[in-house]
Structure formats: C-alpha cells, structure tokens
Write a protein that holds these residues in place. Structure first.
Motif, PDB file in Angstrom:
ATOM      1  N   TRP A  56      -4.510 -20.849 113.252  1.00 39.93           N
ATOM      2  CA  TRP A  56      -5.849 -20.272 113.158  1.00 39.93           C
ATOM      3  C   TRP A  56      -6.507 -20.461 111.791  1.00 39.93           C
ATOM      4  O   TRP A  56      -7.616 -19.995 111.576  1.00 39.93           O
ATOM      5  CB  TRP A  56      -5.778 -18.783 113.497  1.00 39.93           C
ATOM      6  N   TRP A  57      -5.835 -21.140 110.892  1.00 36.54           N
ATOM      7  CA  TRP A  57      -6.404 -21.301 109.558  1.00 36.54           C
ATOM      8  C   TRP A  57      -7.589 -22.267 109.554  1.00 36.54           C
ATOM      9  O   TRP A  57      -7.560 -23.306 110.197  1.00 36.54           O
ATOM     10  CB  TRP A  57      -5.347 -21.835 108.591  1.00 36.54           C
ATOM     11  N   GLN A  58      -8.624 -21.883 108.809  1.00 39.09           N
ATOM     12  CA  GLN A  58      -9.709 -22.785 108.453  1.00 39.09           C
ATOM     13  C   GLN A  58      -9.528 -23.122 106.974  1.00 39.09           C
ATOM     14  O   GLN A  58      -9.203 -22.244 106.172  1.00 39.09           O
ATOM     15  CB  GLN A  58     -11.072 -22.118 108.654  1.00 39.09           C
ATOM     16  N   THR A  59      -9.728 -24.390 106.605  1.00 39.67           N
ATOM     17  CA  THR A  59      -9.630 -24.769 105.198  1.00 39.67           C
ATOM     18  C   THR A  59     -10.870 -25.553 104.802  1.00 39.67           C
ATOM     19  O   THR A  59     -11.460 -26.272 105.629  1.00 39.67           O
ATOM     20  CB  THR A  59      -8.384 -25.636 104.928  1.00 39.67           C
ATOM     21  N   TYR A  60     -11.269 -25.387 103.558  1.00 41.74           N
ATOM     22  CA  TYR A  60     -12.336 -26.226 103.002  1.00 41.74           C
ATOM     23  C   TYR A  60     -12.133 -26.355 101.505  1.00 41.74           C
ATOM     24  O   TYR A  60     -11.329 -25.629 100.904  1.00 41.74           O
ATOM     25  CB  TYR A  60     -13.725 -25.677 103.337  1.00 41.74           C
ATOM     26  N   ARG A  61     -12.830 -27.293 100.911  1.00 47.35           N
ATOM     27  CA  ARG A  61     -12.699 -27.565  99.490  1.00 47.35           C
ATOM     28  C   ARG A  61     -13.907 -27.001  98.745  1.00 47.35           C
ATOM     29  O   ARG A  61     -15.028 -27.056  99.218  1.00 47.35           O
ATOM     30  CB  ARG A  61     -12.616 -29.069  99.240  1.00 47.35           C
ATOM     31  N   TYR A  62     -13.625 -26.431  97.581  1.00 46.30           N
ATOM     32  CA  TYR A  62     -14.686 -26.003  96.681  1.00 46.30           C
ATOM     33  C   TYR A  62     -14.204 -26.158  95.251  1.00 46.30           C
ATOM     34  O   TYR A  62     -13.129 -25.645  94.900  1.00 46.30           O
ATOM     35  CB  TYR A  62     -15.099 -24.539  96.934  1.00 46.30           C
ATOM     36  N   ASP A  63     -14.984 -26.865  94.449  1.00 45.62           N
ATOM     37  CA  ASP A  63     -14.675 -27.012  93.021  1.00 45.62           C
ATOM     38  C   ASP A  63     -13.250 -27.533  92.817  1.00 45.62           C
ATOM     39  O   ASP A  63     -12.497 -27.020  91.976  1.00 45.62           O
ATOM     40  CB  ASP A  63     -14.866 -25.667  92.310  1.00 45.62           C
ATOM     41  N   ASP A  64     -12.872 -28.544  93.619  1.00 43.20           N
ATOM     42  CA  ASP A  64     -11.542 -29.172  93.559  1.00 43.20           C
ATOM     43  C   ASP A  64     -10.415 -28.215  93.954  1.00 43.20           C
ATOM     44  O   ASP A  64      -9.245 -28.483  93.660  1.00 43.20           O
ATOM     45  CB  ASP A  64     -11.268 -29.747  92.165  1.00 43.20           C
ATOM     46  N   LEU A  65     -10.750 -27.120  94.594  1.00 43.01           N
ATOM     47  CA  LEU A  65      -9.747 -26.172  95.069  1.00 43.01           C
ATOM     48  C   LEU A  65      -9.757 -26.134  96.596  1.00 43.01           C
ATOM     49  O   LEU A  65     -10.761 -26.452  97.238  1.00 43.01           O
ATOM     50  CB  LEU A  65     -10.025 -24.777  94.512  1.00 43.01           C
ATOM     51  N   THR A  66      -8.635 -25.717  97.169  1.00 42.04           N
ATOM     52  CA  THR A  66      -8.541 -25.540  98.612  1.00 42.04           C
ATOM     53  C   THR A  66      -8.682 -24.057  98.940  1.00 42.04           C
ATOM     54  O   THR A  66      -8.016 -23.216  98.344  1.00 42.04           O
ATOM     55  CB  THR A  66      -7.189 -26.053  99.139  1.00 42.04           C
ATOM     56  N   VAL A  67      -9.563 -23.748  99.884  1.00 37.49           N
ATOM     57  CA  VAL A  67      -9.799 -22.370 100.305  1.00 37.49           C
ATOM     58  C   VAL A  67      -9.225 -22.197 101.707  1.00 37.49           C
ATOM     59  O   VAL A  67      -9.488 -23.002 102.603  1.00 37.49           O
ATOM     60  CB  VAL A  67     -11.299 -22.024 100.296  1.00 37.49           C
ATOM     61  N   ASN A 124      -1.835 -19.220  96.752  1.00 40.07           N
ATOM     62  CA  ASN A 124      -0.599 -20.004  96.836  1.00 40.07           C
ATOM     63  C   ASN A 124      -0.871 -21.505  96.900  1.00 40.07           C
ATOM     64  O   ASN A 124      -0.201 -22.296  96.213  1.00 40.07           O
ATOM     65  CB  ASN A 124       0.219 -19.579  98.057  1.00 40.07           C
ATOM     66  N   VAL A 125      -1.844 -21.918  97.718  1.00 39.62           N
ATOM     67  CA  VAL A 125      -2.095 -23.342  97.889  1.00 39.62           C
ATOM     68  C   VAL A 125      -2.647 -23.966  96.608  1.00 39.62           C
ATOM     69  O   VAL A 125      -2.498 -25.173  96.378  1.00 39.62           O
ATOM     70  CB  VAL A 125      -3.037 -23.597  99.088  1.00 39.62           C
ATOM     71  N   ASN A 126      -3.249 -23.132  95.756  1.00 38.05           N
ATOM     72  CA  ASN A 126      -3.766 -23.615  94.483  1.00 38.05           C
ATOM     73  C   ASN A 126      -2.834 -23.312  93.309  1.00 38.05           C
ATOM     74  O   ASN A 126      -3.223 -23.448  92.141  1.00 38.05           O
ATOM     75  CB  ASN A 126      -5.154 -23.018  94.235  1.00 38.05           C
ATOM     76  N   GLU A 127      -1.609 -22.902  93.641  1.00 30.96           N
ATOM     77  CA  GLU A 127      -0.547 -22.679  92.665  1.00 30.96           C
ATOM     78  C   GLU A 127      -0.954 -21.677  91.582  1.00 30.96           C
ATOM     79  O   GLU A 127      -0.735 -21.884  90.396  1.00 30.96           O
ATOM     80  CB  GLU A 127      -0.122 -24.014  92.032  1.00 30.96           C
ATOM     81  N   LEU A 128      -1.532 -20.567  92.035  1.00 34.27           N
ATOM     82  CA  LEU A 128      -1.919 -19.478  91.145  1.00 34.27           C
ATOM     83  C   LEU A 128      -1.138 -18.215  91.499  1.00 34.27           C
ATOM     84  O   LEU A 128      -0.808 -17.996  92.663  1.00 34.27           O
ATOM     85  CB  LEU A 128      -3.420 -19.176  91.250  1.00 34.27           C
ATOM     86  N   GLU A 129      -0.883 -17.400  90.499  1.00 35.01           N
ATOM     87  CA  GLU A 129      -0.272 -16.106  90.726  1.00 35.01           C
ATOM     88  C   GLU A 129      -1.341 -15.023  90.720  1.00 35.01           C
ATOM     89  O   GLU A 129      -2.319 -15.095  89.970  1.00 35.01           O
ATOM     90  CB  GLU A 129       0.777 -15.810  89.644  1.00 35.01           C
ATOM     91  N   GLY A 130      -1.157 -14.010  91.548  1.00 38.68           N
ATOM     92  CA  GLY A 130      -2.089 -12.897  91.587  1.00 38.68           C
ATOM     93  C   GLY A 130      -1.557 -11.808  92.492  1.00 38.68           C
ATOM     94  O   GLY A 130      -0.742 -12.075  93.398  1.00 38.68           O
ATOM     95  N   ARG A 131      -1.990 -10.605  92.263  1.00 42.01           N
ATOM     96  CA  ARG A 131      -1.598  -9.458  93.092  1.00 42.01           C
ATOM     97  C   ARG A 131      -2.717  -9.198  94.084  1.00 42.01           C
ATOM     98  O   ARG A 131      -3.879  -9.055  93.693  1.00 42.01           O
ATOM     99  CB  ARG A 131      -1.358  -8.238  92.203  1.00 42.01           C
ATOM    100  N   VAL A 132      -2.386  -9.137  95.362  1.00 41.70           N
ATOM    101  CA  VAL A 132      -3.382  -8.921  96.414  1.00 41.70           C
ATOM    102  C   VAL A 132      -3.008  -7.649  97.161  1.00 41.70           C
ATOM    103  O   VAL A 132      -1.892  -7.527  97.676  1.00 41.70           O
ATOM    104  CB  VAL A 132      -3.440 -10.115  97.389  1.00 41.70           C
ATOM    105  N   ILE A 133      -3.959  -6.704  97.226  1.00 45.63           N
ATOM    106  CA  ILE A 133      -3.655  -5.400  97.826  1.00 45.63           C
ATOM    107  C   ILE A 133      -4.739  -4.997  98.830  1.00 45.63           C
ATOM    108  O   ILE A 133      -5.888  -5.423  98.726  1.00 45.63           O
ATOM    109  CB  ILE A 133      -3.528  -4.301  96.753  1.00 45.63           C
ATOM    110  N   ALA A 134      -4.340  -4.183  99.783  1.00 49.62           N
ATOM    111  CA  ALA A 134      -5.301  -3.535 100.676  1.00 49.62           C
ATOM    112  C   ALA A 134      -5.803  -2.274  99.990  1.00 49.62           C
ATOM    113  O   ALA A 134      -5.017  -1.461  99.502  1.00 49.62           O
ATOM    114  CB  ALA A 134      -4.633  -3.181 101.997  1.00 49.62           C
TER     115      ALA A 134
END
Length: 338
Positions: A158-169, A241-251
């Motif tokens: 179900w994933w949609q992907t697109y590119r923005y500013d040389d990044l994958t969303v 993850n796909v852009n090899e960045l670390e970050g904390r994601v919370i609800a």
C-alpha cells in the motif's frame, strides 16, 4: 448521552440489532458511541490517537489504536460497524485490513455522510461482501451485508512513494500529501536557508517530509516527529529510514505525549477533523508552544492565508513575523523571549 455525529445517530436507529452481537466499531470515530452501545461485547479500533484517548478511558483494553487492528483483537467479533472517513483510499486500506482478520459471515454495517463518498462502499466491497442500503437519514447512508470472502492483506503493498529535493518520501493511504508534496509545505521549507542546530519537533508531521528535508540539510539537528494518525506515524518512520536519518516518531494529540523542549517547532497544521473544519489543533499548537520551546526557541508554521492565527501568535508570544506569503499561504514565525 453525549453529542453524537449524524452517522452515529443513524446507527442509534438500529440498536436492537446489536443486543446479542459481539461488535467491533471502527473507522472515523468522531464521538463516544462505541462506549455507549449495548451489546454482548463492544470493541473499538481507530488509527486516530485523539479519538482513541477518550475511548481508552471508558473502554480500557477494549479500545485499540494502531495502523491496523491486531487479529487477536478482532477475531471474536461477529459484527463490524464501520464509520466511513473522508478519504476513500483510507477506507479501502482499513476495510481490506479488517476483512483479512474477521471471519466469513461477519455482519458488516458501513455508515457515513453522503458528502464523504460513502455511497461508493458497495463498489469498494464488491466480491468481499454484498452490501445493500438499509437506511438513510441525517444526510447519511447505512449499508448492510455479510462478509463472504476473507481478504488477503499486506501493508507493504500500500505504500506510495515520490521524490522531493533528492529525497524519497513514503506514505500510506489517508496521510496528508500522500502522492506529492503540498504547496503549503513547499513554501514553509523555502524559508529555511540558515544552518540549523539543536532539537526540532515536527508537529503534525504527516509523512515526515518537513523534518526529513531539514534533517538531511542540517546533520546537527535532533529530530522528533509527532502526529495523531497511525498511518502518518508509520509513514514518517519509513521516510526517515529510507533516507538514512535518525529521529524519534511518536503518537501525540498535539503536545499530549511530548515531554521535552525544543529549539524549533515546525508545522503545517491541519484545519480539518474528519469532514469538518476545525482550528483547534492549530490553535493548540500555537497556544501551548512556549511550554515546549527553549528560551529563544522558534515556532514556524505555514497556514492558509485566510486563517486567523496572527492575533493568537501576538497574544501568546507578544509578536510574530511573516516570513513568506503567497495568495494562498503565509509562513509565520514567533520566538520565545529569552
């Protein structure tokens, strides 16, 4: 009984049917019907954190928040009441997920406001459950049928992907800017020219593109992202993850689960809740921001130009700046005084 949505009021007309059933209520749960309906058992599943919090208080473990309902949570339910959201792709994702866990012959009720597109439910469920319209009131429609085919469901499809500013969303159904970056977020990102350091909170992060772009350009930023939508949480994690960045994601319902303070709070805040217009989340983001900003910390948001945020910013922060403006959007910045 508390105020109920029009769709819930339609369900009230059929309460006798549920008395001897094991009911699962899911979808766009805009009220407390799930905690009030009388049945042998009632469970509620939502992917919206702010809808889950009041249900948790009244229903405890019988209320579930997540991207998809756990099979162990729904397997004993013999009746599904599904509240149709405004996004058809989101409805398709959720119903396919639910029908992969529910047993054949499970009774299915689908209800929603006509303007939400609920009338497409019969087509959407074709081959899975044969639905027929059984009620119409309060500008809503109610459809009924039973599950004839247990679906196969793999969220990876179900994933949609697109590119923005040389990044994958990466984005799942129902997430804001699922297929392309919106104009408002583009304008907001265009205002970040200087090097950024410190702690950044991306509030109402959606698919996580704002924090990802800023984090990629500013490796010294420590990223935290939050949203109420479980699909947004999963999408933001995947985008980082796909852009090899670390970050904390919370609800979090605005700042409800936020415990730290930040040098930056950035946001493209929502002004809808379901089909209705609601400024509450955006106003809370502004009003409560000083509690979560360090001294000298900055709040930067983008909003439709017609939305009345200037006065709130001045009341809370004492002043504000307009960093960018188009005919449709404005980017505001306010600074917590040292």
């Amino acid at each position: 009984m508390s105020s109920l949505s029009p769709a819930s009021e339609v369900i009230l007309r059929h309460l006798d049917h549920f008395a001897d059933r094991h009911v699962l209520i899911a979808g766009d749960l805009q009220d407390t019907l799930a905690s009030q309906i009388q049945a042998k058992s009632v469970r509620a599943y939502t992917n919206q954190y702010h809808q889950w919090l009041p249900l948790l208080k009244s229903m405890g473990d019988n209320a579930f928040f997540g991207l998809a309902a756990d099979q162990s949570f729904v397997k004993y339910c013999d009746t599904l009441i599904y509240f149709w959201p405004k996004n058809k792709n989101e409805a398709t994702f959720q119903l396919r997920s639910l029908c992969a866990s529910l047993s054949v012959d499970t009774e299915i009720f689908i209800v929603g406001e006509n303007r939400s597109g609920v009338k497409s439910a019969t087509e959407l469920m074709n081959g899975i459950a044969k639905l027929k319209k059984i009620d119409s009131a309060r500008r809503c429609s109610l459809f009924f049928g039973s599950l004839t085919y247990q679906t196969l469901f793999d969220r990876n499809n179900w994933w949609q992907t697109y590119r923005y500013d040389d990044l994958t969303v990466m984005a799942l159904p129902g997430v804001f800017s699922q297929t392309a970056l919106d104009e408002g977020s583009r304008l907001l990102l265009s205002t970040f020219d200087d090097t950024m350091v410190g702690d950044l909170l991306d509030m109402a992060c959606g698919c996580g593109v704002i924090a990802t772009v800023l984090g990629k350009k500013n490796p010294m930023l420590k990223l935290t992202l939050c949203d109420v939508n479980a699909a947004a949480i999963s999408s933001s994690i995947a985008t980082l993850n796909v852009n090899e960045l670390e970050g904390r994601v919370i609800a979090s319902n605005v700042y409800s689960a936020v415990e730290e303070t930040y040098d930056w709070i950035v946001s493209n805040p929502p002004f809808h809740d379901g089909l209705g217009t609601s400024y509450q989340a955006a106003e809370d983001i502004i009003r409560l921001a000083p509690n979560f900003l360090k001294k000298g910390g900055k709040l930067r948001i983008v909003a439709n130009a017609f939305l009345p945020y200037q006065d709130i910013l001045d009341h809370v922060f004492g002043s504000h700046e307009v960093l960018a403006s188009t005919g449709k959007f404005k980017v505001y910045q306010a600074t917590k005084k040292a």
